[in-house]
Scaffold this motif. Structure first.
Motif, short mmCIF file in Angstrom:
data_model
loop_
_atom_site.label_atom_id
_atom_site.label_comp_id
_atom_site.label_asym_id
_atom_site.label_seq_id
_atom_site.Cartn_x
_atom_site.Cartn_y
_atom_site.Cartn_z
N LYS A 26 -14.86 18.66 -4.12
CA LYS A 26 -13.62 17.90 -4.23
C LYS A 26 -12.45 18.66 -3.62
N GLU A 27 -12.52 19.98 -3.62
CA GLU A 27 -11.43 20.77 -3.04
C GLU A 27 -11.30 20.46 -1.54
N GLU A 28 -12.46 20.47 -0.85
CA GLU A 28 -12.46 20.20 0.59
C GLU A 28 -12.00 18.77 0.86
N HIS A 29 -12.54 17.83 0.05
CA HIS A 29 -12.17 16.42 0.16
C HIS A 29 -10.65 16.28 -0.01
N PHE A 30 -10.13 16.96 -1.02
CA PHE A 30 -8.71 16.88 -1.33
C PHE A 30 -7.86 17.41 -0.18
N LEU A 31 -8.25 18.57 0.35
CA LEU A 31 -7.43 19.18 1.40
C LEU A 31 -7.43 18.35 2.68
N LYS A 32 -8.45 17.49 2.84
CA LYS A 32 -8.50 16.62 4.03
C LYS A 32 -7.60 15.40 3.89
N LEU A 33 -7.29 15.03 2.65
CA LEU A 33 -6.44 13.85 2.45
C LEU A 33 -5.02 14.16 2.89
N LYS A 34 -4.43 13.23 3.61
CA LYS A 34 -3.01 13.39 3.95
C LYS A 34 -2.22 12.82 2.79
N ILE A 35 -1.45 13.68 2.13
CA ILE A 35 -0.83 13.20 0.90
C ILE A 35 0.64 12.86 1.03
N GLN A 36 1.25 13.20 2.16
CA GLN A 36 2.66 12.80 2.32
C GLN A 36 3.07 12.83 3.78
N GLY A 37 4.13 12.06 4.06
CA GLY A 37 4.63 11.98 5.43
C GLY A 37 6.13 12.20 5.49
N ILE A 38 6.60 13.19 4.75
CA ILE A 38 8.05 13.41 4.64
C ILE A 38 8.69 13.75 5.99
N LYS A 39 8.02 14.60 6.75
CA LYS A 39 8.64 15.02 8.01
C LYS A 39 8.65 13.90 9.05
N GLU A 40 7.58 13.09 9.10
CA GLU A 40 7.50 12.04 10.11
C GLU A 40 8.40 10.85 9.79
N ARG B 136 0.84 -1.20 0.00
CA ARG B 136 0.00 0.00 0.00
C ARG B 136 0.87 1.24 0.00
N ASP B 137 0.27 2.35 -0.43
CA ASP B 137 0.91 3.66 -0.39
C ASP B 137 0.60 4.29 0.96
N ILE B 138 1.63 4.50 1.78
CA ILE B 138 1.44 4.88 3.18
C ILE B 138 1.89 6.32 3.40
N ARG B 139 1.12 7.02 4.19
CA ARG B 139 1.44 8.43 4.42
C ARG B 139 1.57 8.78 5.90
N THR B 140 1.48 7.77 6.78
CA THR B 140 1.68 8.03 8.21
C THR B 140 2.78 7.11 8.72
N PHE B 141 3.72 7.68 9.42
CA PHE B 141 4.92 6.93 9.82
C PHE B 141 5.23 7.13 11.29
N LEU B 142 5.89 6.12 11.86
CA LEU B 142 6.45 6.20 13.20
C LEU B 142 7.91 6.68 13.08
N PRO B 143 8.47 7.21 14.15
CA PRO B 143 9.84 7.74 14.02
C PRO B 143 10.94 6.66 14.04
N ASP B 144 10.59 5.41 14.34
CA ASP B 144 11.59 4.34 14.47
C ASP B 144 12.50 4.25 13.25
N LEU B 145 13.77 4.03 13.52
CA LEU B 145 14.75 3.97 12.44
C LEU B 145 14.66 2.64 11.68
N ILE B 146 15.16 2.65 10.47
CA ILE B 146 15.11 1.48 9.59
C ILE B 146 16.40 0.68 9.75
N PRO B 147 16.30 -0.63 10.01
CA PRO B 147 17.53 -1.43 10.15
C PRO B 147 18.34 -1.40 8.86
N GLU B 148 19.66 -1.35 9.02
CA GLU B 148 20.58 -1.31 7.88
C GLU B 148 20.30 -2.44 6.89
N GLU B 149 20.05 -3.65 7.43
CA GLU B 149 19.87 -4.80 6.54
C GLU B 149 18.62 -4.64 5.67
N SER B 150 17.55 -4.15 6.28
CA SER B 150 16.32 -3.94 5.51
C SER B 150 16.54 -2.91 4.41
#
Lengths: 215, 215
Positions: free
Chosen positions: B87-101, B18-32
């Protein structure tokens, strides 16, 4: 969510998948074909637009014409290698497609108008519909590999030739011709690596940290 | 060559990704991380050109600036939905990215000059280098999924903004920003399907026999 065996299975298919250009005439089982198309359809797509169609070309007459379109493009391109120190001859010796031999060629298309004028995300980067279609092709290719089927991506043709042959409307992009079938030779390495056309690059050299060029 | 269990594993990951836009801060293991990059690097590419690079963005300052670039593009696009019946309101409610998290954003780039002037197959269809890069992204995404990692494709940005922020040369295409990390919510269905933005199409309606439009 995934076991070690499942992880290993994914990496096995990713590493084993090859671009194949020689095929046996044996037909493709319905179930395998359904599985690879369903895998393609479960690719990600920008704004969930699912821009793809799949034209299943089995007619000998149409395959003959597609092979002609690919071959004349190959001959035209060979001319551009004429000053490249033996590369023209090398190029003309490479078998670049197996459209006539393979029992099926799937023309994968992309409809940039699907989903209307405001597909989410597509307005920022218009080619994301083609990129989505490429993701569908990659899913299909991996699925073909686990089904024991060979697949080859033919990218030598003028799009207008393919549109003319398959009666594809002018606004639809014939992104790829994917030849499918069984083969008696599924190589371990890419054909272009074995034939010393190109080498696989060192992954470490392709990675940067935070900014382009930084390690 | 593949067992039933291996086939099942591939289809499981293809359907579950799936395309995911909410993330936890946990780091990614080197091997993964190594596994997903290696999977990407084993994608097919036109003429075996391997046009991709991967910029691993972990700097908070740079993620902040990428998130700003994505957010201003989102706000600009919302304006274009203003006549589209809610659709504008619908669109603005969608979370479209999680770059900072997300702990990591991978900028996947495509270098159209790699391999020189006469990359096999690229002369016929110039965008095959981008399509190859999309295949690498799909491999990476499937690999992330089996590694238990969430991934999201951010396609809201002006390419020049991303070039400026990551110091990418003008001839290099920043194809995608892929956010990576763990999540506490990996949905069964695409977010845009659940939110009733779009529906999954019936695969049978996307298939044609021999020519466009024929069944």
């Amino acid at each position: 969510m995934f076991t070690q065996e499942e992880k290993d299975a994914l990496y096995k298919v990713i590493y084993k998948r090859r671009d194949i250009r020689t095929f046996l005439p044996d037909l493709i089982p319905e179930e395998s074909l359904h599985n690879i198309l369903k895998a393609a359809h479960h690719a990600p797509s920008v704004g969930f637009m699912q821009p793809w169609n799949f034209i299943m070309v089995t007619s000998d007459e149409l395959k003959e014409r597609l092979a002609w379109a690919a071959d004349k493009e190959r001959r035209a391109l060979a001319i551009h290698y004429e000053d490249a120190q033996g590369k023209e001859e090398h190029f003309l010796k490479l078998k670049i497609q197996g459209i006539k031999e393979s029992p099926l060629t799937i023309c994968v298309t992309c409809d940039p108008t699907r989903g209307g004028s405001h597909v989410l995300g597509r307005n920022s980067i218009p080619e994301t519909d083609q990129l989505s279609t490429a993701c569908a092709i990659q899913n299909m290719w991996l699925a073909a590999c686990v089904e024991g089927l060979a697949m080859g991506w033919v990218s030598f043709y003028k799009k207008q030739d393919v549109r003319d042959i398959l009666e594809i409307p002018p606004h639809i992009d014939p992104v790829a011709l994917m030849t499918v079938g069984y083969t008696d030779h599924y190589p371990d390495k890419p054909i272009l690596e074995t034939s010393k056309w190109e080498e696989r690059k060192n992954l470490d050299h392709l990675l940067f940290e935070n900014k382009w060029g930084y390690k």
